[in-house]
Design a protein around this motif. Structure first.
Motif, mmCIF file in Angstrom:
data_model
loop_
_atom_site.group_PDB
_atom_site.id
_atom_site.type_symbol
_atom_site.label_atom_id
_atom_site.label_comp_id
_atom_site.label_asym_id
_atom_site.label_seq_id
_atom_site.Cartn_x
_atom_site.Cartn_y
_atom_site.Cartn_z
ATOM 1 N N LEU A 425 0.811 -1.221 0.000
ATOM 2 C CA LEU A 425 0.000 0.000 0.000
ATOM 3 C C LEU A 425 0.843 1.271 0.000
ATOM 4 O O LEU A 425 0.391 2.318 -0.447
ATOM 5 N N ASP A 426 2.138 1.197 0.529
ATOM 6 C CA ASP A 426 2.949 2.416 0.510
ATOM 7 C C ASP A 426 3.606 2.651 -0.846
ATOM 8 O O ASP A 426 4.332 3.630 -1.017
ATOM 9 N N LEU A 427 3.348 1.754 -1.827
ATOM 10 C CA LEU A 427 3.863 1.946 -3.190
ATOM 11 C C LEU A 427 2.719 2.148 -4.177
ATOM 12 O O LEU A 427 2.900 2.020 -5.393
ATOM 13 N N ILE A 428 1.537 2.443 -3.648
ATOM 14 C CA ILE A 428 0.361 2.738 -4.474
ATOM 15 C C ILE A 428 0.014 4.204 -4.297
ATOM 16 O O ILE A 428 -0.127 4.688 -3.164
ATOM 17 N N PHE A 429 -0.151 4.918 -5.424
ATOM 18 C CA PHE A 429 -0.501 6.342 -5.366
ATOM 19 C C PHE A 429 -1.643 6.599 -6.331
ATOM 20 O O PHE A 429 -1.535 6.298 -7.537
ATOM 21 N N ILE A 430 -2.731 7.120 -5.785
ATOM 22 C CA ILE A 430 -3.897 7.366 -6.621
ATOM 23 C C ILE A 430 -3.645 8.572 -7.504
ATOM 24 O O ILE A 430 -2.843 9.453 -7.192
ATOM 25 N N TYR A 471 3.024 13.322 -2.136
ATOM 26 C CA TYR A 471 3.739 12.507 -1.165
ATOM 27 C C TYR A 471 3.566 13.060 0.248
ATOM 28 O O TYR A 471 3.518 12.296 1.217
ATOM 29 N N GLN A 472 3.464 14.364 0.373
ATOM 30 C CA GLN A 472 3.217 14.938 1.689
ATOM 31 C C GLN A 472 1.831 14.536 2.191
ATOM 32 O O GLN A 472 1.662 14.183 3.365
ATOM 33 N N ILE A 473 0.851 14.564 1.286
ATOM 34 C CA ILE A 473 -0.506 14.179 1.671
ATOM 35 C C ILE A 473 -0.551 12.702 2.048
ATOM 36 O O ILE A 473 -1.143 12.307 3.056
ATOM 37 N N SER A 474 0.134 11.869 1.234
ATOM 38 C CA SER A 474 0.130 10.429 1.509
ATOM 39 C C SER A 474 0.826 10.128 2.831
ATOM 40 O O SER A 474 0.344 9.329 3.639
ATOM 41 N N GLN A 713 8.584 11.281 0.000
ATOM 42 C CA GLN A 713 8.655 10.090 -0.843
ATOM 43 C C GLN A 713 9.657 9.091 -0.266
ATOM 44 O O GLN A 713 9.411 7.879 -0.237
ATOM 45 N N TYR A 714 10.781 9.612 0.238
ATOM 46 C CA TYR A 714 11.809 8.733 0.791
ATOM 47 C C TYR A 714 11.320 8.064 2.079
ATOM 48 O O TYR A 714 11.589 6.877 2.314
ATOM 49 N N PHE A 715 10.586 8.792 2.909
ATOM 50 C CA PHE A 715 10.011 8.194 4.113
ATOM 51 C C PHE A 715 9.084 7.029 3.742
ATOM 52 O O PHE A 715 9.080 5.983 4.401
ATOM 53 N N ILE A 716 8.324 7.235 2.672
ATOM 54 C CA ILE A 716 7.392 6.186 2.252
ATOM 55 C C ILE A 716 8.148 4.993 1.676
ATOM 56 O O ILE A 716 7.849 3.837 1.993
ATOM 57 N N VAL A 717 9.146 5.260 0.835
ATOM 58 C CA VAL A 717 9.915 4.190 0.204
ATOM 59 C C VAL A 717 10.638 3.346 1.244
ATOM 60 O O VAL A 717 10.684 2.111 1.152
#
Length: 723
Positions: A425-430, A471-474, A713-717
C-alpha cells in the motif's frame, strides 16, 4: 649548572678570584638607558611557540637580569609571593619603555617568568661564589660582604641571605640538586643559546619554510658538540622518537606524555614541553591546553547528569516498548479480520500508479486499486500491508511483481495485465483527479478534529492546475493512521559508515514530520534523513560521485559541541579529512543554534565555500571558523604537506552568492537544496556567483516543496511509516 652559565655573563666575579680569570665590571646595560632617554626602542621577535628570538633577544634577557638585581631583594625566596606584585609591574613597565613588546597577558607572563629565572640564577651565583668552596661545599667561616655589588645588595640583606642559605634544610636540597646535575646522561652543549634561538638558527641555515621544529629534533641538535659528532645514545633516542611519532597521534602526544618523554622514559611536568625551552607550553605548542583532572564537584555533577540520562533512556525504552506492543496488536487485529477498508485511499475502486522501491525507486505501471472491506485475492486473504490492484498499463517491461502470483505462476508485471495482484500500500498512489476527492475527505476528517486540537493542519482542496504535494498528503495520511500519531512516537533510520565516517542511527520523531507538513524550522534528524536520501539516490553505486562528495555529521559538530568539546570536534573533522586520498568536497550543514548554513570544504586545496541563505559573513561565526582552520592545519600536518610560509595560515574562504531566503524559517530547506544542486552539478569548485543552472535571487516555494516531496517520498519508500 645551566643557571650558573647564564648568570656568569650578568654578574662579575669578585676580586679574589684566580689570576687566570678575566675580570669585568658589573652589568647595568647603560646603553639601553641612554637609548631610552633618546626615545630609541628595540624591536624583538617571537617564534610560533611564543618564545623570544631575534637579534635583540639576548640584549633583552640581560636587561631583565639587571632590572631584577636592582629591584628584587636577594632575600625573596618565592617568586610567586604576592608582595612582589608591584615590583614586577615596575619591571614590566621599564621593559616596555625600551622594547617594542605587545602589552598583553601572554607577553607579560613570559617576561616575568624569565625575570624569575634570572632572579634564581642571581641567588645561585652569589651562593656558589661566596658561600661555597671550589668543590661547591659550604664554607664554615662567615663570608665577607660583596662590596662590588653594593648597589644591588645592602649589608642587612646580605646577612639575612647568608642565614637562609646556611639553613640545614636548604643544604640538603642543594646537595641533592648538585648530585643530580653533576653528571647528566645527555649533556646540553649549546651554552646560553637556548632552544628557541637554536631553532631559529637551524631554520635560517636550512632556509626551511617550516615555522617550528619537533621537540626531539631540537633536543638532538642541542646535544651536538662543536665537532659536529652525535653520540650513539643520543642518536638512539632520536631514532626511537621518529618511530614513536609515526604511531602516536597529536592528541595522544598532548594528553599523555610527549614522544620525547616516552623515549627518555621520564615523567612529563605540567606547564612545560621537554625539548622546546623556556616559554613553550602545551597551550602554545598544541594550540589548546592540556586537560586537567576534574574536581570532586565536577565529578559529582557529571555523575548526576549521567544518572539523569540513564533515567531518561529507561523512560524512552519503556515508551518504545509500549509503542511496539501496540503496533503488534494492530497487526494481529488486521490479520484476523483479513483486509479492511484502508482509510489511506478513497473507499471503492480508484485509478492509481504503481511503484517499486528495488533496485531503484520508480514508476512501473498503472491500474486500479480495489479498496473494499473484506476483499480477497484468488480466494485467499491479502498479505498484511497490501491491497488488491488490477494492472492496466506496464511502463517497465522488466519489472517484477512484489509478490509472485502462485496461482498463475506469474513473476513479471507485464504478464499480469488484466489480472489482480497484491501490491504494497505504501507503493500505491492514486491519480491526481482522485487526490482532489481524497484531499477533501482528509480535510473534512481533520477539520472535525480541529475543534478539539487546533495545532492540526487543514488540508485545503488544490486548485485546478496547481501543484499537488501528493507525497506529503500520503505521508501525512499514513502518520495519522499509524502509531506515529501519538506524541513521543519515533522511528529509527540506520546511517551507514560511508555517509558520516561512522555508523549510527538517526531518530525521527513525530515533531520532525510535523515540521515538514507545516513548513516549519527543521531539526538535525530531517537534515540527516535528506543526506541519506542523497546518498541512496545519487551516490550509491556511482563511484565518481561517492568518491568526490562526502558529508560531515551535524550531530558531532555543531555550535554547542564546538564550545563545549572543541577537541572532539577537531579530531572528528581531521579523521574525516584523512579518510580520502583524492580531492573531496565535504558538505557540512552547520547549525549555529538558530540557523542552518552550509560549508563545502576542500581540505586538500584548503578552500572553504561558505553558503549562507541570510547573506551573513563567516566572521559572524568565529568558533566555527577557528575550528575549520585548525582542523585543516592539523590535517596538513598529519599528511606532512609542505606549505609556503606566506600561506601557512592563509586558508581560503569563499562566500558564495547563493539564493537568499525571505523569511526566518527556510534556512534548513535552502541547505538541503544547496547540497542537492552541488552533487547534481558534480563539481568540487563552486563558482562565487553560484552555478548558472541554479542561479537565482531566491528559491520559489515550489522549489522548496520539491525538496519536501523528495523527503516524504523517501520516508514512504523506506517504509518508515506503516499502518
Amino acid at each position: 649548572m645551566a643557571s650558573d652559565q647564564e648568570n656568569s655573563q650578568d654578574a662579575n666575579a669578585p676580586d679574589d678570584t684566580s689570576e687566570k680569570e678575566i675580570t669585568r665590571g658589573i652589568t647595568i646595560m647603560k646603553s639601553i638607558i641612554r637609548d631610552r632617554d633618546k626615545a630609541v626602542t628595540y624591536n624583538v621577535n617571537w617564534n610560533a611557540d611564543n618564545q623570544l628570538i631575534g637579534s635583540n633577544a639576548a640584549k633583552l634577557a640581560s636587561y631583565i637580569g639587571t632590572l631584577v638585581r636592582m629591584h628584587i631583594p636577594i632575600t625573596a625566596t618565592r617568586w610567586s609571593n604576592k608582595e612582589l606584585g608591584s615590583v614586577k609591574d615596575k619591571i614590566w613597565t621599564e621593559i616596555l619603555r625600551s622594547f617594542n613588546i605587545e602589552d598583553t597577558t601572554i607577553r607579560k607572563k613570559y617576561i616575568l617568568q624569565l625575570a624569575g629565572k634570572r632572579h634564581r640564577g642571581w641567588r645561585t651565583f652569589l651562593t656558589n661564589k661566596y658561600l661555597k668552596d671550589k668543590e661547591f661545599f659550604f664554607v664554615e667561616y662567615d663570608p665577607e660582604y660583596p662590596v662590588k655589588y653594593a648597589i644591588f645588595i645592602t649589608e642587612e640583606e646580605w646577612v639575612a641571605f647568608v642565614a637562609q642559605r646556611r639553613d640545614e634544610n636548604f643544604k640538603k636540597v642543594s646537595a641533592t640538586n648538585r648530585e643530580r646535575a653533576s653528571n647528566p646522561t645527555y649533556a646540553y652543549k649549546k651554552g646560553r643559546l637556548g632552544y628557541a634561538r637554536l631553532e631559529e638558527k637551524i631554520l635560517d641555515e636550512t632556509k626551511s619554510d617550516a615555522t617550528s621544529l619537533p621537540p626531539h629534533v631540537l633536543w638532538k641538535e642541542a646535544r651536538v658538540g662543536k665537532d659536529g659528532t652525535v653520540r650513539d645514545d643520543v642518536q638512539h633516542i632520536y631514532d626511537e622518537c621518529e618511530t614513536l611519532s609515526q604511531s602516536i597521534s597529536t592528541a595522544e602526544d598532548q594528553e599523555n606524555r610527549s614522544v620525547l618523554s616516552r623515549a627518555l622514559n621520564v615523567p612529563e611536568y605540567p606547564g612545560r614541553v621537554r625539548g622546546k625551552g623556556h616559554g613553550c607550553t602545551p597551550t602554545s605548542l598544541y594550540k589548546n591546553p592540556r586537560r586537567r583532572n576534574p574536581s570532586n564537584q565536577e565529578v559529582m555533577e557529571t555523575l548526576q547528569a549521567l544518572q539523569a540520562q540513564v533515567l531518561q533512556l529507561q523512560k524512552d525504552n519503556e515508551r518504545y516498548r509500549c509503542m511496539e506492543k501496540c503496533s503488534s496488536q494492530l497487526k494481529e487485529t488486521s490479520e484476523k479480520a483479513s483486509i479492511n477498508c484502508q482509510n489511506k485511499f478513497p473507499e471503492g475502486i480508484s485509478s492509481c500508479q504503481l511503484y517499486l522501491s528495488s533496485p531503484t525507486y520508480r514508476l512501473v505501471g498503472k491500474g486500479k486499486v480495489h479498496n473494499t472491506s473484506g476483499d480477497l485475492l484468488h480466494h485467499r486473504p491479502l498479505p498484511d500491508g497490501h491491497l488488491k490492484v488490477s494492472v492496466d498499463v506496464v511502463l517497465d517491461k522488466n519489472a517484477l511483481l512484489p509478490i509472485p502470483d502462485i496461482v498463475s505462476e506469474t513473476t513479471l508485471l507485464r504478464d499480469a495485465i488484466g489480472s489482480f495482484v497484491a501490491w504494497p500500500l505504501d507503493l500505491i498512489f492514486i491519480d491526481d483527479e482522485v487526490f482532489a476527492q481524497g484531499s477533501q475527505q482528509l480535510s473534512q476528517k481533520i477539520g472535525s478534529r480541529q475543534k478539539n486540537k487546533r495545532d492540526l493542519p487543514v488540508t485545503s482542496l488544490p486548485k485546478k492546475g496547481a501543484f499537488v504535494p501528493r507525497y506529503q498528503i500520503s505521508l501525512e495520511t499514513l502518520v495519522d493512521s499509524s502509531d506515529m500519531a501519538t506524541a513521543g512516537a519515533i522511528r529509527l533510520l540506520d546511517m551507514e559508515e560511508d555517509i558520516f565516517g561512522y555508523s549510527c542511527t538517526e531518530t525521527i520523531g513525530k515533531e520532525d514530520l510535523e515540521h515538514i507538513f507545516r513548513h516549519q524550522e527543521l531539526g538535525v534528524g530531517v537534515i540527516h534523513t535528506y543526506i541519506r536520501f542523497l546518498y541512496d539516490n545519487f551516490m550509491r553505486g556511482n563511484d565518481q560521485l561517492s568518491n568526490r562528495f562526502r558529508f560531515v555529521s551535524s550531530s558531532l559538530v555543531n555550535k554547542a559541541l564546538i564550545c563545549r568539546e572543541p577537541d572532539s570536534c577537531r579530531e572528528y573533522l581531521v579523521k574525516r579529512f584523512m579518510a580520502s586520498s583524492t580531492n573531496n568536497l565535504y558538505l557540512w550543514p552547520y547549525n549555529s543554534g538558530c540557523h542552518w548554513l552550509l560549508l563545502a570544504i576542500d581540505p586538500l586545496k584548503e578552500v572553504v565555500y561558505f553558503l549562507n541563505s541570510i547573506d551573513g559573513e563567516w566572521t559572524n561565526y568565529p568558533d566555527m571558523k577557528q575550528l575549520v582552520d585548525t582542523s585543516i592545519k592539523v590535517f596538513r600536518s598529519q599528511r606532512q604537506a609542505r606549505v609556503p610560509r606566506t600561506k601557512s595560515s592563509n586558508i581560503t574562504w569563499i562566500k558564495v552568492q547563493c539564493p537568499l531566503q525571505r523569511n526566518s524559517i527556510d534556512c534548513g530547506y535552502f541547505v538541503m537544496r544547496f547540497m542537492r544542486e552541488i552533487i547534481n552539478m558534480n563539481q568540487i569548485e563552486i563558482p562565487i556567483t553560484y552555478f548558472d543552472e541554479y542561479k537565482c535571487a531566491h528559491y520559489t516555494r515550489l522549489q522548496l516543496e520539491q525538496i519536501k516531496e523528495e523527503l516524504c517520498q523517501y520516508f514512504i519508500v523506506k517504509r518508515l511509516i506503516s499502518i
